[in-house]
Design a protein around this motif. Structure first.
Motif, PDB file in Angstrom:
ATOM      1  N   ALA A 180       0.801  -1.394   0.114  1.00 20.77           N
ATOM      2  CA  ALA A 180      -0.120  -0.121   0.033  1.00 20.77           C
ATOM      3  C   ALA A 180       0.882   0.873   0.474  1.00 20.77           C
ATOM      4  O   ALA A 180       1.917   1.637   1.134  1.00 20.77           O
ATOM      5  CB  ALA A 180      -0.794   0.229   1.063  1.00 20.77           C
ATOM      6  N   PRO A 181       0.360   2.383  -0.935  1.00 22.49           N
ATOM      7  CA  PRO A 181       1.706   3.202  -0.937  1.00 22.49           C
ATOM      8  C   PRO A 181       1.119   3.718   0.600  1.00 22.49           C
ATOM      9  O   PRO A 181       3.112   4.533   0.712  1.00 22.49           O
ATOM     10  CB  PRO A 181       0.787   4.877  -1.234  1.00 22.49           C
ATOM     11  CG  PRO A 181      -0.193   3.337  -2.734  1.00 22.49           C
ATOM     12  CD  PRO A 181      -1.006   2.152  -1.720  1.00 22.49           C
ATOM     13  N   GLU A 182       0.651   4.189   1.210  1.00 23.35           N
ATOM     14  CA  GLU A 182       0.697   4.511   2.729  1.00 23.35           C
ATOM     15  C   GLU A 182       1.675   3.781   4.148  1.00 23.35           C
ATOM     16  O   GLU A 182       2.495   4.569   4.666  1.00 23.35           O
ATOM     17  CB  GLU A 182      -0.342   5.056   3.470  1.00 23.35           C
ATOM     18  CG  GLU A 182      -1.387   3.939   3.868  1.00 23.35           C
ATOM     19  CD  GLU A 182      -1.792   2.793   2.737  1.00 23.35           C
ATOM     20  OE1 GLU A 182      -2.703   2.136   3.319  1.00 23.35           O
ATOM     21  OE2 GLU A 182      -2.569   3.512   2.087  1.00 23.35           O
ATOM     22  N   ARG A 183       2.270   2.848   3.037  1.00 19.23           N
ATOM     23  CA  ARG A 183       3.375   1.497   4.553  1.00 19.23           C
ATOM     24  C   ARG A 183       4.858   2.719   3.937  1.00 19.23           C
ATOM     25  O   ARG A 183       5.747   2.898   3.112  1.00 19.23           O
ATOM     26  CB  ARG A 183       3.064   0.497   3.488  1.00 19.23           C
ATOM     27  CG  ARG A 183       2.153  -0.088   3.737  1.00 19.23           C
ATOM     28  CD  ARG A 183       2.416  -0.613   5.587  1.00 19.23           C
ATOM     29  NE  ARG A 183       3.501  -1.158   5.996  1.00 19.23           N
ATOM     30  CZ  ARG A 183       4.101  -2.481   5.822  1.00 19.23           C
ATOM     31  NH1 ARG A 183       2.287  -3.159   5.934  1.00 19.23           N
ATOM     32  NH2 ARG A 183       4.827  -3.233   6.631  1.00 19.23           N
ATOM     33  N   PRO A 184       5.289   3.228   5.072  1.00 19.55           N
ATOM     34  CA  PRO A 184       6.784   4.153   4.726  1.00 19.55           C
ATOM     35  C   PRO A 184       7.785   3.079   4.958  1.00 19.55           C
ATOM     36  O   PRO A 184       9.005   3.428   3.623  1.00 19.55           O
ATOM     37  CB  PRO A 184       6.608   4.739   5.897  1.00 19.55           C
ATOM     38  CG  PRO A 184       6.147   3.813   6.544  1.00 19.55           C
ATOM     39  CD  PRO A 184       4.991   3.942   6.404  1.00 19.55           C
ATOM     40  N   GLY A 186       7.049   0.347   2.654  1.00 16.41           N
ATOM     41  CA  GLY A 186       7.148  -0.502   1.348  1.00 16.41           C
ATOM     42  C   GLY A 186       8.368  -1.063   0.933  1.00 16.41           C
ATOM     43  O   GLY A 186       8.472  -2.544   0.134  1.00 16.41           O
TER      44      GLY A 186
END
Length: 267
Positions: A180-184, A186
């Motif tokens: 998910a893009p909000e996972r710092p 990632g």
């Protein structure tokens, strides 16, 4: 470690995404332009004695270029569908050059020498695996490169997922797993697959005796033929490297690769 290994660099001129790619010039730290195939040959010769390094090709233009800088060439059939088939054809022509054969793909000139040595050691120690291949945990910048290319429809590299026993589960030209893009964090969950394989010659012979598999043809990834036939691939994991091992998949990758050559002081 068993140091008896040979390196083959499969190279073809008719790349769909980048025709003539092996001859594409790349400028080093001093501004000297060398073709991609020479950069890959230089990387191979930093790992193994040049007497055990061959470029495997079906193209006279590539062969002439390699002979021009003093490299060895083994000519292979134009019908080879991928680098692994080309390596198998090269071994058929050369004979038993070594108990372990390394496929250093011609678009991966930034591959570190220790990666290849670790692949050879892992294969020598794992009797069940038919081949070994590297997975590098993404740095933030490498992850951004892969995701950015995917967003605009380019293939920036291949990713791999594997289990706790370091057996490969899947390879894809998409970024897998999806994060998910909000996972710092990632980037830490994605592993770039470098275009390097170590095999035993018997595995190469068995590979070409098997027809291409459905997923192999869909993804355009030769190693999936091993997985779809139930052959275990040992993944050798590496922490983020000191430089981004970007492969030359598209003309747009050239500036990024040249930046790494400058960063590492490679002429």
């Amino acid at each position: 470690m068993n140091n008896d290994f040979a390196i083959l660099i499969p190279a073809r001129h008719a790349s769909q995404r980048f025709p003539g790619k092996p001859l594409a010039p790349l400028r080093g730290a001093d501004g000297t332009a060398r073709p991609l195939i020479e950069r890959s040959w230089m990387a191979a010769c930093a790992i193994a004695d040049r007497a055990k390094v061959w470029v495997a090709t079906d193209d006279d233009r590539i062969a002439d270029t390699v002979h021009g800088f003093g490299g060895q060439v083994v000519m292979t059939p134009a019908a080879c569908r991928n680098g692994t088939e080309r390596c198998a054809a090269a071994i058929d022509s050369l004979g038993p050059v070594a108990p372990i054969v390394v496929n250093l793909q011609g678009d991966a000139p930034l591959t570190p020498d220790f990666v290849v040595r670790d692949l050879v050691a892992a294969l020598a120690a794992d009797a069940e695996a038919v081949m070994t291949t590297p997975a590098v945990r993404c740095s933030p910048s490498l992850y951004a490169h892969l995701v950015g290319d995917q967003a605009v429809g380019r293939v920036g590299g291949t990713t791999v997922v594997f289990n706790a026993q370091r057996r490969a589960l899947y390879f894809s030209k998409r970024v897998v797993p999806h994060v998910a893009p909000e996972r710092p964090d990632g980037h830490a969950h994605v592993h770039l697959h470098l275009g390097v394989y170590a095999y035993r010659p018997a595995a190469l012979a068995a590979y070409v005796a098997t027809p291409p598999s459905p997923l192999e043809e869909l993804e355009g990834l030769e190693q999936l033929r091993f997985l779809e036939t139930g052959q275990p691939i040992r993944v050798v994991e590496f922490a983020p490297l000191d430089w981004d091992c970007i492969e030359l998949n598209n003309p747009q990758d050239i500036p990024a690769i040249e930046a790494v050559l400058r960063q590492r002081g490679i002429r």
